[in-house]
Scaffold this active site. Structure first.
Site, PDB file in Angstrom:
ATOM      1  N   TYR A   1      -0.153   1.259  -5.833  1.00 53.91           N
ATOM      2  CA  TYR A   1      -0.859   2.126  -4.951  1.00 53.91           C
ATOM      3  C   TYR A   1      -0.374   3.497  -5.012  1.00 53.91           C
ATOM      4  O   TYR A   1      -0.960   4.317  -4.399  1.00 53.91           O
ATOM      5  CB  TYR A   1      -0.301   1.452  -3.395  1.00 53.91           C
ATOM      6  CG  TYR A   1      -1.197   0.152  -3.275  1.00 53.91           C
ATOM      7  CD1 TYR A   1      -2.640   0.235  -2.989  1.00 53.91           C
ATOM      8  CD2 TYR A   1      -0.660  -0.881  -3.330  1.00 53.91           C
ATOM      9  CE1 TYR A   1      -3.276  -0.665  -2.666  1.00 53.91           C
ATOM     10  CE2 TYR A   1      -1.183  -2.175  -3.336  1.00 53.91           C
ATOM     11  CZ  TYR A   1      -2.449  -2.071  -2.881  1.00 53.91           C
ATOM     12  OH  TYR A   1      -3.163  -3.352  -2.850  1.00 53.91           O
ATOM     13  N   GLU A   2       0.657   3.764  -5.650  1.00 51.56           N
ATOM     14  CA  GLU A   2       1.085   5.356  -5.867  1.00 51.56           C
ATOM     15  C   GLU A   2       0.541   5.915  -7.004  1.00 51.56           C
ATOM     16  O   GLU A   2      -0.129   7.105  -6.969  1.00 51.56           O
ATOM     17  CB  GLU A   2       2.591   5.383  -5.902  1.00 51.56           C
ATOM     18  CG  GLU A   2       3.605   5.189  -4.897  1.00 51.56           C
ATOM     19  CD  GLU A   2       3.165   6.070  -3.760  1.00 51.56           C
ATOM     20  OE1 GLU A   2       2.757   7.349  -3.962  1.00 51.56           O
ATOM     21  OE2 GLU A   2       3.064   5.685  -2.524  1.00 51.56           O
ATOM     22  N   GLY A   3      -0.197   5.151  -7.968  1.00 50.43           N
ATOM     23  CA  GLY A   3      -0.927   5.517  -9.215  1.00 50.43           C
ATOM     24  C   GLY A   3       0.011   6.431 -10.219  1.00 50.43           C
ATOM     25  O   GLY A   3       1.128   6.847  -9.679  1.00 50.43           O
TER      26      GLY A   3
END
Length: 261
Positions: free
Chosen positions: A113-115
């Site tokens: 989800y942070e990438g």
């Protein structure tokens, strides 16, 4: 008479080691820092006896924290010791217990989800950033101990290092009534990593866990509330909260909290 003299001497020694609280309502915490859970509060003028002192979060220029006879820590800034230096022995144990390390499932969830960006870039707030949202100390990210451009494997190692702050604050803010396994702990670490330790500590979610409520019930009911940005529901946050709930509900025999020192 001899007994009375000894009693008077003991009283005088105790008074000499007692110091007044100078703030109106001062928190005494489970460790020497503002991220630790509040164990009790002191009113202005209350006398505290110090068992030792240590370093911690700086409060208005003072980094000393006083461990009181109640077994909790208060910032020396709010204690009238008459000195900005140590007035008693240093604590040999500066924290309650070490925070558990998150499992790989948690690292992978946060990474998703942070990438990932393998090179140094400037984020939306103007900070030099690399990997899975690591904020660098300078424009060249010389604080990163891995070769840049980063591999994803090294990026996850860097992320695991960044997660330590949130592991520590989750551990500090939860009491012994919160019995949490490693997957539930991972969900909490991911949430704090995303929303911040301050928001987490003041949340209803943490209050309910500290009251001893069922962990998965609390997470299922409270995490979905944390999906807003600028007053709007953000689909990315909805997916992340659902992933955290799913992780928390994944059975495991690995215990996380409370920590046994």
């Amino acid at each position: 008479m001899k007994f009375a003299a000894l009693a008077a001497l003991a009283s005088a020694v105790a008074s000499a080691n007692a110091y007044a609280i100078t703030g109106d309502t001062v928190n005494c915490r489970s460790g020497p820092g503002t991220n630790y859970a509040v164990k009790k509060t002191y009113a202005k003028g209350h006398d505290v006896t110090l068992s030792c002192q240590t370093s911690g979060t700086t409060v208005n220029g003072n980094s000393i924290w006083d461990k009181t006879s109640d077994g909790c820590y208060v910032s020396d800034y709010y204690v009238k010791t008459g000195s900005n230096s140590y007035v008693t022995k240093k604590c040999s144990d500066t924290t309650t217990c070490a925070a558990p390390k998150s499992n790989q499932a948690t690292v992978n969830l946060i990474a998703e989800y942070e990438g990932f960006v393998d090179h140094v870039y400037t984020d939306a707030t103007g900070h030099p950033t690399v990997g899975y949202g690591h904020l660098c100390s300078n424009s060249k990210c010389s604080d990163v101990p891995y070769h840049i451009p980063l591999s994803q494997a090294d990026g996850k190692k860097l992320l695991a290092d960044d997660m330590k702050k949130y592991e520590k604050c989750i551990t500090a803010m939860l009491t012994s009534k919160a019995v949490v396994n490693l997957n539930q702990y991972g969900a909490l670490v991911s949430w704090a990593f995303n929303m911040g330790c301050g928001a987490a500590e003041s949340s209803t979610l943490v209050k309910r866990l500290n009251a001893g409520e069922n962990v998965n019930t609390v997470l299922s009911q409270e995490l979905p509330k944390w999906v807003h940005g600028d007053g709007k529901v953000l689909p990315g946050l909805v997916r992340r909260r659902n992933a955290e709930i799913a992780l928390a509900k994944t059975p495991t025999s690995d215990k996380a909290l409370p920590v046994k020192c």
